[in-house]
Design an enzyme around this catalytic site. Sequence first.
Site, short mmCIF file in Angstrom:
data_model
loop_
_atom_site.label_atom_id
_atom_site.label_comp_id
_atom_site.label_asym_id
_atom_site.label_seq_id
_atom_site.Cartn_x
_atom_site.Cartn_y
_atom_site.Cartn_z
N LYS A 158 33.48 16.27 51.26
CA LYS A 158 32.95 16.49 52.62
C LYS A 158 33.60 15.55 53.63
O LYS A 158 34.06 15.97 54.69
CB LYS A 158 31.43 16.27 52.62
CG LYS A 158 30.85 16.20 54.02
CD LYS A 158 29.40 15.79 54.02
CE LYS A 158 29.13 14.32 53.92
NZ LYS A 158 28.90 13.57 55.13
N ASN A 159 33.65 14.26 53.29
CA ASN A 159 34.12 13.28 54.27
C ASN A 159 35.61 13.44 54.58
O ASN A 159 36.06 13.07 55.67
CB ASN A 159 33.82 11.86 53.80
CG ASN A 159 32.33 11.54 53.89
OD1 ASN A 159 31.57 12.32 54.47
ND2 ASN A 159 31.91 10.42 53.32
N ARG A 198 27.46 12.95 63.42
CA ARG A 198 28.03 11.73 63.96
C ARG A 198 29.54 11.68 63.74
O ARG A 198 30.29 11.15 64.56
CB ARG A 198 27.35 10.55 63.27
CG ARG A 198 27.55 9.24 63.94
CD ARG A 198 27.05 8.13 63.05
NE ARG A 198 27.97 7.03 63.15
CZ ARG A 198 27.89 6.09 64.05
NH1 ARG A 198 26.91 6.09 64.91
NH2 ARG A 198 28.79 5.13 64.10
N CYS A 223 20.55 6.53 64.11
CA CYS A 223 20.85 7.12 62.82
C CYS A 223 19.86 6.62 61.80
O CYS A 223 19.34 5.52 61.90
CB CYS A 223 22.26 6.72 62.42
SG CYS A 223 22.64 7.22 60.79
N ARG A 268 24.63 2.09 63.95
CA ARG A 268 26.02 2.27 63.51
C ARG A 268 26.92 2.12 64.73
O ARG A 268 27.17 3.06 65.46
CB ARG A 268 26.19 3.61 62.83
CG ARG A 268 25.35 3.68 61.58
CD ARG A 268 25.38 5.02 60.94
NE ARG A 268 26.51 5.18 60.06
CZ ARG A 268 26.53 6.08 59.07
NH1 ARG A 268 25.52 6.86 58.87
NH2 ARG A 268 27.57 6.20 58.31
N ASP A 291 27.33 5.14 49.38
CA ASP A 291 26.79 6.50 49.28
C ASP A 291 26.22 6.80 47.89
O ASP A 291 25.57 7.82 47.71
CB ASP A 291 27.88 7.54 49.62
CG ASP A 291 28.20 7.55 51.10
OD1 ASP A 291 27.47 6.90 51.87
OD2 ASP A 291 29.19 8.20 51.50
N ARG A 318 23.63 18.99 53.83
CA ARG A 318 24.76 18.49 54.62
C ARG A 318 25.91 18.08 53.70
O ARG A 318 27.07 18.09 54.12
CB ARG A 318 24.34 17.24 55.43
CG ARG A 318 23.35 17.53 56.52
CD ARG A 318 23.01 16.24 57.28
NE ARG A 318 24.22 15.49 57.48
CZ ARG A 318 24.39 14.21 57.17
NH1 ARG A 318 23.39 13.51 56.70
NH2 ARG A 318 25.54 13.62 57.37
C1 UD1 Z 1 31.91 6.75 56.41
C2 UD1 Z 1 31.38 7.88 55.57
C3 UD1 Z 1 30.04 7.52 54.96
C4 UD1 Z 1 30.11 6.19 54.21
C5 UD1 Z 1 30.72 5.11 55.09
C6 UD1 Z 1 30.98 3.81 54.33
C7 UD1 Z 1 32.29 9.83 56.68
C8 UD1 Z 1 32.02 11.06 57.48
N1 UD1 Z 1 31.23 9.05 56.40
O1 UD1 Z 1 31.00 6.56 57.49
O2 UD1 Z 1 29.66 8.55 54.06
O3 UD1 Z 1 28.80 5.79 53.87
O4 UD1 Z 1 32.00 5.56 55.61
O5 UD1 Z 1 31.74 4.06 53.21
O6 UD1 Z 1 33.42 9.59 56.28
N2 UD1 Z 1 31.12 -0.51 61.89
C9 UD1 Z 1 31.18 -1.33 63.00
N3 UD1 Z 1 31.86 -0.91 64.09
C10 UD1 Z 1 32.48 0.31 64.16
C11 UD1 Z 1 32.41 1.14 63.03
C12 UD1 Z 1 31.73 0.70 61.90
O7 UD1 Z 1 30.64 -2.44 62.97
O8 UD1 Z 1 33.07 0.63 65.19
C13 UD1 Z 1 30.39 -0.95 60.68
C14 UD1 Z 1 29.21 -0.02 60.34
O9 UD1 Z 1 28.06 -0.36 61.07
C15 UD1 Z 1 29.06 -0.24 58.87
C16 UD1 Z 1 30.50 -0.48 58.40
O10 UD1 Z 1 31.24 -0.81 59.56
O11 UD1 Z 1 28.32 -1.40 58.64
C17 UD1 Z 1 31.12 0.70 57.72
O12 UD1 Z 1 31.04 1.84 58.57
P1 UD1 Z 1 32.15 2.98 58.55
O13 UD1 Z 1 33.09 2.72 57.44
O14 UD1 Z 1 32.68 3.12 59.93
O15 UD1 Z 1 31.26 4.25 58.20
P2 UD1 Z 1 31.46 5.68 58.77
O16 UD1 Z 1 32.88 5.97 59.06
O17 UD1 Z 1 30.45 5.89 59.83
#
Ligand code: UD1
Length: 462
Positions: free
Chosen positions: A35-36, A107, A131, A136, A323, A415
Amino acid sequence: MHSVSSILKEDSLLPYLRVEGKSCLSGHVNISGAKNSALVLMAASLLCKETLVLNNIPKLTDIDVMTNILKSLGANIKRNKNKLQINASGLNGNQKELPYELVHALRASLVCIGPLLTRFEEVKIPLPGGCRIGARPIDEHINGLQALGVNVRIKDENIIAKITNPLRKLIGTKINFKCKSVGATETILMAATLAHGTTIIENAAEEPEIQDLANMLNKMGANIKGAGSSQINIEGVNRLHGCIHRVIPDRIEAGTFLIASAITRSPLTLSPVIPHHLESVISKLEEAGCLIEQSNEQVKIIPPQTINSVDITTMPYPGFPTDLQAPYMALMATARGTSKIKETIFEKRMQHVGELQRMGSKIQLQGNTAFVSGVKSLKATSLTGGDLRSSAAMVLASLSAQGISIVEGLSHLDRGYENFEDKLSSLGVNISRSMIKSPNRMKKNTKILEQPNIVSSDAEVA
Ligand code: UD1
């Protein structure tokens, strides 16, 4: 007096699963496309004006939302089973704004920002909002885009991003992420492919989905090196063309089925998988006593009758994936001894603890660390998954429990898990989906359902 929306809610149909416990699984399960990966590959289609053919796209509600987002922008999309053909040549640039309802439902739609900026020099995207698994932030996405020369401001809950330099292009540069973010790495990776000059991403996320994205972009004519490591180099090119690409197998779905096998103490074969994407999970399950055989695209797991307690700490890839933390906790709730499960990626990802406790598990929560003492048997009850992976954990816990459980919160499950109950059913589980007219009726008519919940539509990513 009832409002119109509350009347609609009362009359709406809610799906739930009826799961027979003490189930034994046997046979082979087919793992769907990730999915991701699929979501971000679909967003990448906006980078070119030729047709992109994506194979192995799972049938999931998140994919439907991304499809609708791309269609709302003017892309032409045809779906035939698991094959998606996307042509974004018809985007005319008048539609530079993503629809609020769709962004809030998904998101991950934020990753469209890079391709849209590249195509139209400006874009307006509603802030993804709250969320269910904690705040996030999106600062890394924004800082990265600003470093590439984008003017970004937040106004009335919208991100408004514009390229204002005389070249009217993104300009390559060095970006050092403060934290490893999958989404931010993907945003900058896509934005930089057509930028002027070289972009270097340091402290990049290393997840297989990022490698999959880079592989596809390279097939489309991009020049990306180092994806899958913490430093990615992107040499900007002038244009990208169409290609055919097969989405990698879903390592989180595969991990969920490995845990399903362990929690039911029954052997299972999974394919297609990329075994090294599952290394951290496989090594924890081996420590817990499972025998795991890996071959080319297949993993076979033979669990013991008694599972040992093994600690985990969630970490960015190649560490143990956040996850799979909830499904793994369900397993540890049935293990011998006490394990420590520490969540380090998301701040509110322990919503399944309360539900597991209602099943009779012994879990003590201290902040984001759970101490799980295994019990002989979990008790069936009515359960609600509060987010995507918690829902899967509820189903797994129900498989092992004594009695029949009812699992709600399927809008989350759908989802991210393609045909979940059909797959379990083909492995021998007595599981079925039904609809109930309203939560209130469910409460009155069914003794087992003590706490039916209305599922919120908060945007989620995981
Ligand atoms: C993606 C995955 C999700 C998985 C996560 C971590 C998708 C669609 N989703 O989510 O399934 O659980 O990676 O493996 O691919 N952060 C910041 N600033 C930012 C962005 C992130 O501080 O601008 C922090 C977040 O709060 C979190 C960490 O970084 O603590 C990891 O988040 P991130 O890797 O960005 O997760 P997603 O891409 O949202």
